[in-house]
Design an enzyme around this catalytic site. Structure first.
Site, short mmCIF file in Angstrom:
data_model
loop_
_atom_site.label_atom_id
_atom_site.label_comp_id
_atom_site.label_asym_id
_atom_site.label_seq_id
_atom_site.Cartn_x
_atom_site.Cartn_y
_atom_site.Cartn_z
N ARG A 263 60.16 -44.57 -71.37
CA ARG A 263 59.22 -43.41 -71.75
C ARG A 263 60.78 -43.21 -72.87
O ARG A 263 61.72 -42.96 -72.63
CB ARG A 263 58.91 -42.60 -70.29
CG ARG A 263 57.66 -42.48 -69.82
CD ARG A 263 56.70 -42.63 -70.58
NE ARG A 263 55.51 -43.23 -70.00
CZ ARG A 263 54.77 -44.20 -69.75
NH1 ARG A 263 55.38 -45.44 -70.52
NH2 ARG A 263 53.91 -44.26 -69.53
N GLU B 178 55.26 -38.94 -80.07
CA GLU B 178 54.75 -39.81 -80.44
C GLU B 178 53.60 -39.30 -80.59
O GLU B 178 52.59 -38.47 -80.06
CB GLU B 178 54.32 -41.11 -79.02
CG GLU B 178 55.44 -41.88 -78.62
CD GLU B 178 55.20 -43.26 -77.00
OE1 GLU B 178 54.31 -42.58 -77.21
OE2 GLU B 178 56.69 -43.21 -76.65
N HIS C 101 54.63 -47.98 -79.44
CA HIS C 101 54.31 -47.64 -77.73
C HIS C 101 52.98 -49.26 -77.49
O HIS C 101 51.85 -48.66 -76.89
CB HIS C 101 53.47 -46.75 -77.16
CG HIS C 101 53.33 -46.34 -76.24
ND1 HIS C 101 54.12 -45.32 -74.96
CD2 HIS C 101 53.61 -47.12 -75.12
CE1 HIS C 101 53.64 -44.72 -73.72
NE2 HIS C 101 53.37 -46.54 -73.81
P1 NAI Z 1 58.40 -49.70 -61.02
O1 NAI Z 1 57.83 -48.52 -60.52
O2 NAI Z 1 58.10 -50.77 -59.95
O3 NAI Z 1 59.93 -49.55 -61.35
C1 NAI Z 1 60.97 -49.10 -61.70
C2 NAI Z 1 62.01 -48.58 -61.20
O4 NAI Z 1 63.01 -47.70 -61.64
C3 NAI Z 1 62.24 -48.81 -59.32
O5 NAI Z 1 63.06 -50.12 -59.29
C4 NAI Z 1 63.33 -47.78 -59.39
O6 NAI Z 1 63.78 -47.53 -57.61
C5 NAI Z 1 63.96 -47.83 -60.71
N1 NAI Z 1 64.14 -46.23 -60.64
C6 NAI Z 1 63.77 -44.90 -60.90
N2 NAI Z 1 65.08 -43.45 -60.98
C7 NAI Z 1 66.03 -44.65 -61.62
C8 NAI Z 1 67.67 -44.71 -61.59
N3 NAI Z 1 67.54 -43.00 -62.62
N4 NAI Z 1 67.77 -44.66 -62.46
C9 NAI Z 1 67.70 -46.15 -61.46
N5 NAI Z 1 66.90 -46.91 -61.80
C10 NAI Z 1 65.81 -45.94 -61.39
O7 NAI Z 1 58.03 -49.82 -62.73
P2 NAI Z 1 57.42 -50.46 -63.31
O8 NAI Z 1 55.98 -50.75 -63.19
O9 NAI Z 1 58.62 -51.56 -63.66
O10 NAI Z 1 57.23 -49.56 -64.67
C11 NAI Z 1 58.70 -49.31 -65.38
C12 NAI Z 1 58.03 -47.92 -66.40
O11 NAI Z 1 57.89 -48.60 -67.40
C13 NAI Z 1 56.83 -47.34 -66.00
O12 NAI Z 1 56.90 -46.14 -65.14
C14 NAI Z 1 56.80 -46.52 -67.21
O13 NAI Z 1 56.73 -45.52 -67.71
C15 NAI Z 1 57.17 -47.54 -68.52
N6 NAI Z 1 55.81 -48.82 -68.93
C16 NAI Z 1 56.06 -48.78 -69.98
C17 NAI Z 1 54.78 -49.45 -71.17
C18 NAI Z 1 54.37 -49.19 -72.63
O14 NAI Z 1 54.19 -49.76 -72.62
N7 NAI Z 1 55.69 -49.42 -73.19
C19 NAI Z 1 53.62 -50.05 -70.24
C20 NAI Z 1 54.20 -50.19 -68.68
C21 NAI Z 1 54.82 -49.32 -68.01
#
Ligand code: NAI
Length: 324
Positions: free
Chosen positions: A234, A263, A282
């Site tokens: 993000r 965006e 995005h």
């Molecule tokens: P997830 O919830 O499986 O993984 C996120 C990880 O970040 C978790 O392991 C969590 O412990 C960790 N985390 C949380 N706070 C943290 C911090 N302060 N420091 C370090 N690690 C921390 O989520 P997932 O599915 O891997 O997605 C991650 C992000 O990717 C989503 O939240 C979304 O915003 C973004 N995304 C972007 C897309 C795009 O088209 N660019 C599409 C899909 C997701």
């Protein structure tokens, strides 16, 4: 008959959603809501909201007491006030796992395109320059360390597919236990340690109160000179003026950004003028197959909640059921 608000979407048609809601006897109210007031105006008499980017705030939840569930077409849910929903007993659901491979491959593509100067070479060739050093020196990728911030679904997949391209993979994620780290990923204890260790940084955390603006001057200042930076998570996790300063100072050599705090990218943004910044719109989530899966899962959350009182993918548990 249950009625749902499809609060906003940028798809050419919604035949896919109709194919899910029609057989379940659900009526769809469609709109393109950009503001809270538009969501409130269109959401009256609806028991559920399906949304892409529409704002679901405390004001919206308070004004629509019949709404029992909000389902986001996407993994992130930062336009939804989850605390207000939880307090009111409104379920929040999302579509978390449709595009894990797409985002990870996009992040790797941005990292490798930055390291290998792909976009700059293309620009040079079109401008009439044909030389392997036209865009500067290139380090050997297999001597570099990849640093992953946030080792969740996407971060882990990134580690898995990238590990053969790089010498080492390290990760920072304070919310995981050691056992959640794959054997080929080394844990670093702090963000500053990650900055000091990695040659390539890829961001995969959600946007939360804690992560908003987390990657700032202190983070970029701790990096080795010439680090590559990729963000497909993000935009607001990164302080963009601090990133631009780091690009000018040289601690960041190149940046690949799929997401921005604002965006589309604002005209006149310094990112547009920088020769070593690659921007994508995005789009990391996108493939034909992923888009279908994403939309199907978000819509099915509502149908499942109507049938069972609980959606398939819960972000925040609620208490409300369809009252009929
Ligand atoms: P997830 O919830 O499986 O993984 C996120 C990880 O970040 C978790 O392991 C969590 O412990 C960790 N985390 C949380 N706070 C943290 C911090 N302060 N420091 C370090 N690690 C921390 O989520 P997932 O599915 O891997 O997605 C991650 C992000 O990717 C989503 O939240 C979304 O915003 C973004 N995304 C972007 C897309 C795009 O088209 N660019 C599409 C899909 C997701």
């Amino acid at each position: 008959m249950p009625r749902i608000l499809y609060a906003d979407n940028d798809y050419p048609d919604i035949a896919l959603e109709r194919a899910i809601f029609d057989p379940a006897g659900v009526e769809i109210v469609t709109a393109q809501c950009k503001t809270e007031d538009e969501v409130i105006a269109h959401g009256r008499d609806c028991c559920a909201i399906l949304l892409q980017y529409a704002p679901i705030t405390a004001k919206v939840i308070a004004a629509l007491p019949a709404v029992g569930i909000v389902s986001r077409i996407g993994a992130g849910f930062d336009t939804v006030d989850t605390e207000a929903c939880a307090t009111a007993g409104v379920w929040v659901a999302n579509s978390p796992d449709y595009g894990v491979g797409e985002v990870a491959t996009h992040a790797l593509a941005l990292a490798l395109a930055s390291i290998r100067n792909v976009v700059a070479y293309d620009r040079d060739v079109r401008a009439g320059t044909w030389h392997f050093e036209s865009s500067g020196a290139i380090p050997r990728a297999s001597s570099l360390t990849l640093g992953i911030v946030g080792l969740g679904r996407i971060g882990k997949r990134m580690a898995h597919i990238a590990r053969n391209a790089f010498a080492r993979v390290v990760a920072y994620d304070p919310y995981l236990i050691d056992g959640d780290f794959p054997a080929y990923v080394e844990r670093v204890p702090s963000l500053a340690d990650l900055a000091r260790t990695a040659d390539v940084v890829s961001v995969h955390t959600p946007l939360t109160r804690e992560t908003r603006g987390m990657l700032d001057a202190a983070f970029f200042g701790a990096m080795k000179p010439g680090t590559y930076f990729v963000n497909t998570a993000r935009g607001a996790i990164v302080n963009i003026p601090d990133l631009v300063a780091a690009l000018h100072a040289g601690s960041v050599r190149a940046a690949g950004l799929d997401v921005l705090p604002e965006e589309p990218v604002p005209p006149g943004s310094p990112l547009l003028a920088h020769p070593r910044v690659i921007l994508t719109p995005h789009a990391a989530f996108y493939s034909v197959e992923a888009e279908k899966e994403l939309r199907r899962k978000a819509a099915r959350n509502i149908v499942t909640w109507l049938a069972t009182g609980r959606p398939d993918y819960v972000v925040t548990a609620g208490t409300r059921r369809y009252a009929g």
